[in-house]
Design a protein around this motif. Structure first.
Motif, PDB file in Angstrom:
ATOM      1  N   PHE A  42       1.600  71.570 -35.907  1.00 40.50           N
ATOM      2  CA  PHE A  42       0.747  70.608 -35.218  1.00 40.50           C
ATOM      3  C   PHE A  42       0.199  71.208 -33.919  1.00 40.50           C
ATOM      4  N   PHE A  43       1.061  71.831 -33.128  1.00 41.06           N
ATOM      5  CA  PHE A  43       0.626  72.403 -31.851  1.00 41.06           C
ATOM      6  C   PHE A  43      -0.213  73.661 -32.025  1.00 41.06           C
ATOM      7  N   VAL A  44       0.049  74.428 -33.068  1.00 36.61           N
ATOM      8  CA  VAL A  44      -0.768  75.611 -33.349  1.00 36.61           C
ATOM      9  C   VAL A  44      -2.161  75.175 -33.825  1.00 36.61           C
ATOM     10  N   ASN A  45      -2.205  74.198 -34.722  1.00 32.83           N
ATOM     11  CA  ASN A  45      -3.487  73.737 -35.263  1.00 32.83           C
ATOM     12  C   ASN A  45      -4.273  72.867 -34.286  1.00 32.83           C
ATOM     13  N   PHE A  46      -3.561  72.140 -33.430  1.00 36.55           N
ATOM     14  CA  PHE A  46      -4.201  71.222 -32.474  1.00 36.55           C
ATOM     15  C   PHE A  46      -3.597  71.452 -31.092  1.00 36.55           C
ATOM     16  N   PRO A  47      -3.927  72.601 -30.472  1.00 33.97           N
ATOM     17  CA  PRO A  47      -3.295  72.952 -29.194  1.00 33.97           C
ATOM     18  C   PRO A  47      -3.524  71.905 -28.093  1.00 33.97           C
ATOM     19  N   SER A  48      -4.591  71.135 -28.193  1.00 29.48           N
ATOM     20  CA  SER A  48      -4.834  70.109 -27.173  1.00 29.48           C
ATOM     21  C   SER A  48      -3.734  69.047 -27.172  1.00 29.48           C
ATOM     22  N   ALA A  49      -2.988  68.918 -28.257  1.00 35.13           N
ATOM     23  CA  ALA A  49      -1.894  67.944 -28.323  1.00 35.13           C
ATOM     24  C   ALA A  49      -0.760  68.304 -27.364  1.00 35.13           C
ATOM     25  N   LYS A  50      -0.651  69.588 -27.020  1.00 35.67           N
ATOM     26  CA  LYS A  50       0.436  70.011 -26.125  1.00 35.67           C
ATOM     27  C   LYS A  50       0.283  69.448 -24.721  1.00 35.67           C
ATOM     28  N   GLN A  51      -0.918  68.987 -24.357  1.00 32.95           N
ATOM     29  CA  GLN A  51      -1.140  68.469 -23.011  1.00 32.95           C
ATOM     30  C   GLN A  51      -0.218  67.298 -22.672  1.00 32.95           C
ATOM     31  N   TYR A  52       0.302  66.619 -23.686  1.00 29.94           N
ATOM     32  CA  TYR A  52       1.155  65.452 -23.466  1.00 29.94           C
ATOM     33  C   TYR A  52       2.629  65.816 -23.275  1.00 29.94           C
ATOM     34  N   PHE A  53       2.940  67.099 -23.329  1.00 29.89           N
ATOM     35  CA  PHE A  53       4.323  67.551 -23.266  1.00 29.89           C
ATOM     36  C   PHE A  53       4.490  68.551 -22.128  1.00 29.89           C
ATOM     37  N   SER A  54       4.943  68.088 -21.003  1.00 29.86           N
ATOM     38  CA  SER A  54       5.068  68.972 -19.843  1.00 29.86           C
ATOM     39  C   SER A  54       6.042  70.123 -20.105  1.00 29.86           C
ATOM     40  N   GLN A  55       7.075  69.881 -20.915  1.00 28.52           N
ATOM     41  CA  GLN A  55       8.110  70.898 -21.133  1.00 28.52           C
ATOM     42  C   GLN A  55       7.625  72.080 -21.961  1.00 28.52           C
ATOM     43  N   PHE A  56       6.651  71.862 -22.842  1.00 25.46           N
ATOM     44  CA  PHE A  56       6.218  72.988 -23.673  1.00 25.46           C
ATOM     45  C   PHE A  56       4.714  73.093 -23.821  1.00 25.46           C
ATOM     46  N   LYS A  57       3.968  72.511 -22.901  1.00 25.15           N
ATOM     47  CA  LYS A  57       2.512  72.560 -23.049  1.00 25.15           C
ATOM     48  C   LYS A  57       1.927  73.954 -22.812  1.00 25.15           C
ATOM     49  N   HIS A  58       2.659  74.830 -22.132  1.00 26.14           N
ATOM     50  CA  HIS A  58       2.136  76.171 -21.872  1.00 26.14           C
ATOM     51  C   HIS A  58       2.633  77.203 -22.884  1.00 26.14           C
ATOM     52  N   MET A  59       3.427  76.774 -23.834  1.00 28.38           N
ATOM     53  CA  MET A  59       3.939  77.706 -24.841  1.00 28.38           C
ATOM     54  C   MET A  59       2.856  77.993 -25.879  1.00 28.38           C
ATOM     55  N   GLU A  60       2.638  79.266 -26.141  1.00 32.62           N
ATOM     56  CA  GLU A  60       1.659  79.679 -27.157  1.00 32.62           C
ATOM     57  C   GLU A  60       2.346  80.260 -28.382  1.00 32.62           C
ATOM     58  N   ASP A  61       3.488  80.905 -28.159  1.00 33.69           N
ATOM     59  CA  ASP A  61       4.190  81.620 -29.220  1.00 33.69           C
ATOM     60  C   ASP A  61       5.022  80.651 -30.064  1.00 33.69           C
ATOM     61  N   PRO A  62       4.750  80.583 -31.373  1.00 28.67           N
ATOM     62  CA  PRO A  62       5.537  79.690 -32.236  1.00 28.67           C
ATOM     63  C   PRO A  62       7.043  79.949 -32.171  1.00 28.67           C
ATOM     64  N   LEU A  63       7.442  81.216 -31.980  1.00 29.88           N
ATOM     65  CA  LEU A  63       8.881  81.502 -31.877  1.00 29.88           C
ATOM     66  C   LEU A  63       9.483  80.907 -30.612  1.00 29.88           C
ATOM     67  N   GLU A  64       8.716  80.951 -29.536  1.00 33.71           N
ATOM     68  CA  GLU A  64       9.172  80.332 -28.288  1.00 33.71           C
ATOM     69  C   GLU A  64       9.286  78.819 -28.478  1.00 33.71           C
ATOM     70  N   MET A  65       8.315  78.227 -29.156  1.00 34.79           N
ATOM     71  CA  MET A  65       8.365  76.784 -29.443  1.00 34.79           C
ATOM     72  C   MET A  65       9.598  76.451 -30.280  1.00 34.79           C
ATOM     73  N   GLU A  66       9.857  77.296 -31.270  1.00 35.01           N
ATOM     74  CA  GLU A  66      10.987  77.055 -32.173  1.00 35.01           C
ATOM     75  C   GLU A  66      12.316  77.045 -31.417  1.00 35.01           C
ATOM     76  N   ARG A  67      12.407  77.840 -30.363  1.00 41.06           N
ATOM     77  CA  ARG A  67      13.637  77.919 -29.577  1.00 41.06           C
ATOM     78  C   ARG A  67      13.727  76.837 -28.505  1.00 41.06           C
ATOM     79  N   SER A  68      12.639  76.122 -28.265  1.00 42.19           N
ATOM     80  CA  SER A  68      12.615  75.111 -27.210  1.00 42.19           C
ATOM     81  C   SER A  68      13.521  73.925 -27.555  1.00 42.19           C
ATOM     82  N   LEU A  69      14.492  73.677 -26.685  1.00 43.41           N
ATOM     83  CA  LEU A  69      15.395  72.544 -26.907  1.00 43.41           C
ATOM     84  C   LEU A  69      14.640  71.219 -26.817  1.00 43.41           C
TER      85      LEU A  69
END
Length: 166
Positions: A42-69
């Motif tokens: 969802f975030f890879v296909n629609f990066p604008s959706a990340k704006q609603y998530f302060s904790q991971f809105k700046h993450m670009e790497d799917p692996l980093e997202m996967e590790r995000s608690l």
């Protein structure tokens, strides 16, 4: 933003409810991993959706997202809400109530545009179809398409109810 009228929510037959519940039991057995896969796509296909998530809105790497608690925690919440809906498919009042709570929270507290629910439920079906290809027969896909519409129409009805105007 005007709330987009998607499709009318079609009645889900008893046979389709059974198919949804059977496929869901296999999906939900891996709920966190599937939820994480859905959110990452969802975030890879629609990066604008990340704006609603302060904790991971700046993450670009799917692996980093996967590790995000925080992302994992949100994935569990999303999958938990879907689980409640699936478990209560025979109780339309409970389904309406659960999805109204989700809609109102996202409209009032999080200020998420309702179109993101349409996008998220579309991604959800893509992930289910790929990760559970053997279970996701044409019959299951049709039933889940109705479920996707049910989720979206109930959530957007809650937006309307609270007078969404963004």
């Amino acid at each position: 933003m005007e709330i987009e009228r998607w499709e009318r929510s079609e009645e889900i037959s008893d046979a389709e409810k059974k198919v949804i519940q059977e496929t869901w039991s296999r999906i939900y057995a891996n709920c966190e991993d599937v939820g994480v896969s859905i959110l990452i796509r969802f975030f890879v296909n629609f990066p604008s959706a990340k704006q609603y998530f302060s904790q991971f809105k700046h993450m670009e790497d799917p692996l980093e997202m996967e590790r995000s608690l925080q992302l994992r925690k949100h994935a569990r919440r999303v999958m938990g809400a879907i689980n409640t809906v699936v478990e209560n498919l025979n109780d339309s009042e409970k389904v309406s109530s659960v999805l109204a709570l989700v809609g109102k929270a996202h409209a009032l507290k999080h200020k998420v545009e309702p179109i993101y629910f349409k996008k998220l439920t579309g991604v959800m079906l893509e992930v289910f179809a790929e990760e559970y290809a053997n279970d996701f027969t044409p019959e299951a896909h049709g039933a889940w398409t109705k479920m996707k519409t049910l989720i979206y129409t109930h959530v957007t009805a809650a937006y309307k109810e609270v007078g969404w105007a963004q």
